[in-house]
Scaffold this motif. Sequence first.
Motif, PDB file in Angstrom:
ATOM      1  N   LEU A  19      15.045  -1.103  -3.109  1.00 10.25           N
ATOM      2  CA  LEU A  19      15.434  -2.122  -2.140  1.00 10.25           C
ATOM      3  C   LEU A  19      16.899  -1.991  -1.745  1.00 10.25           C
ATOM      4  O   LEU A  19      17.254  -2.168  -0.582  1.00 10.25           O
ATOM      5  CB  LEU A  19      15.166  -3.521  -2.703  1.00 10.25           C
ATOM      6  N   LEU A  20      17.750  -1.678  -2.704  1.00  9.07           N
ATOM      7  CA  LEU A  20      19.185  -1.555  -2.418  1.00  9.07           C
ATOM      8  C   LEU A  20      19.512  -0.317  -1.603  1.00  9.07           C
ATOM      9  O   LEU A  20      20.556  -0.263  -0.950  1.00  9.07           O
ATOM     10  CB  LEU A  20      19.984  -1.551  -3.726  1.00  9.07           C
ATOM     11  N   LYS A  21      18.654   0.682  -1.611  1.00  7.23           N
ATOM     12  CA  LYS A  21      18.905   1.910  -0.849  1.00  7.23           C
ATOM     13  C   LYS A  21      18.490   1.779   0.615  1.00  7.23           C
ATOM     14  O   LYS A  21      18.786   2.656   1.423  1.00  7.23           O
ATOM     15  CB  LYS A  21      18.180   3.094  -1.492  1.00  7.23           C
ATOM     16  N   ARG A  22      17.815   0.677   0.969  1.00  9.06           N
ATOM     17  CA  ARG A  22      17.450   0.474   2.374  1.00  9.06           C
ATOM     18  C   ARG A  22      18.721   0.327   3.200  1.00  9.06           C
ATOM     19  O   ARG A  22      19.753  -0.120   2.691  1.00  9.06           O
ATOM     20  CB  ARG A  22      16.598  -0.785   2.548  1.00  9.06           C
ATOM     21  N   SER A  23      18.656   0.694   4.470  1.00  3.11           N
ATOM     22  CA  SER A  23      19.853   0.637   5.316  1.00  3.11           C
ATOM     23  C   SER A  23      20.413  -0.770   5.424  1.00  3.11           C
ATOM     24  O   SER A  23      21.625  -0.947   5.498  1.00  3.11           O
ATOM     25  CB  SER A  23      19.539   1.185   6.708  1.00  3.11           C
ATOM     26  N   VAL A  56      27.451  -0.343  -5.903  1.00  3.83           N
ATOM     27  CA  VAL A  56      26.734  -1.453  -5.278  1.00  3.83           C
ATOM     28  C   VAL A  56      27.748  -2.268  -4.487  1.00  3.83           C
ATOM     29  O   VAL A  56      28.721  -2.768  -5.041  1.00  3.83           O
ATOM     30  CB  VAL A  56      26.028  -2.341  -6.323  1.00  3.83           C
ATOM     31  N   GLU A  57      27.530  -2.360  -3.195  1.00  2.00           N
ATOM     32  CA  GLU A  57      28.417  -3.102  -2.299  1.00  2.00           C
ATOM     33  C   GLU A  57      27.774  -4.444  -1.952  1.00  2.00           C
ATOM     34  O   GLU A  57      26.558  -4.593  -2.007  1.00  2.00           O
ATOM     35  CB  GLU A  57      28.648  -2.311  -1.007  1.00  2.00           C
ATOM     36  N   ARG A  58      28.625  -5.410  -1.585  1.00  2.00           N
ATOM     37  CA  ARG A  58      28.141  -6.718  -1.166  1.00  2.00           C
ATOM     38  C   ARG A  58      28.889  -7.161   0.071  1.00  2.00           C
ATOM     39  O   ARG A  58      30.097  -6.968   0.195  1.00  2.00           O
ATOM     40  CB  ARG A  58      28.352  -7.752  -2.262  1.00  2.00           C
ATOM     41  N   ALA A  59      28.146  -7.751   1.006  1.00  2.00           N
ATOM     42  CA  ALA A  59      28.756  -8.316   2.208  1.00  2.00           C
ATOM     43  C   ALA A  59      27.952  -9.553   2.598  1.00  2.00           C
ATOM     44  O   ALA A  59      26.755  -9.640   2.315  1.00  2.00           O
ATOM     45  CB  ALA A  59      28.750  -7.313   3.352  1.00  2.00           C
ATOM     46  N   THR A  60      28.623 -10.497   3.233  1.00  2.00           N
ATOM     47  CA  THR A  60      27.946 -11.687   3.728  1.00  2.00           C
ATOM     48  C   THR A  60      27.604 -11.449   5.191  1.00  2.00           C
ATOM     49  O   THR A  60      28.485 -11.201   6.021  1.00  2.00           O
ATOM     50  CB  THR A  60      28.833 -12.930   3.578  1.00  2.00           C
TER      51      THR A  60
END
Length: 73
Positions: A19-23, A56-60
Amino acid sequence: MPKTSTAKQTTKTEKVVELLKRSKGASLEELTKATGWLPHTTRAAMTGLRKKGHTVERATIDGVSRYWITTGT
């Protein structure tokens, strides 16, 4: 007679990575629904992925935190 299976079963951690590898990555809600884990367990799993070398990156986006893997194994 023992059961034999030729299909490999996907682990929950592998599902998180998928799931995390999805664009578009995945939201915490998507990850918890896919694994059945509580939010704090899901975040801990992402910490474990970081320790294994994933970035692992995070953005709102539109008021929702989204996570994705940018590099790593």
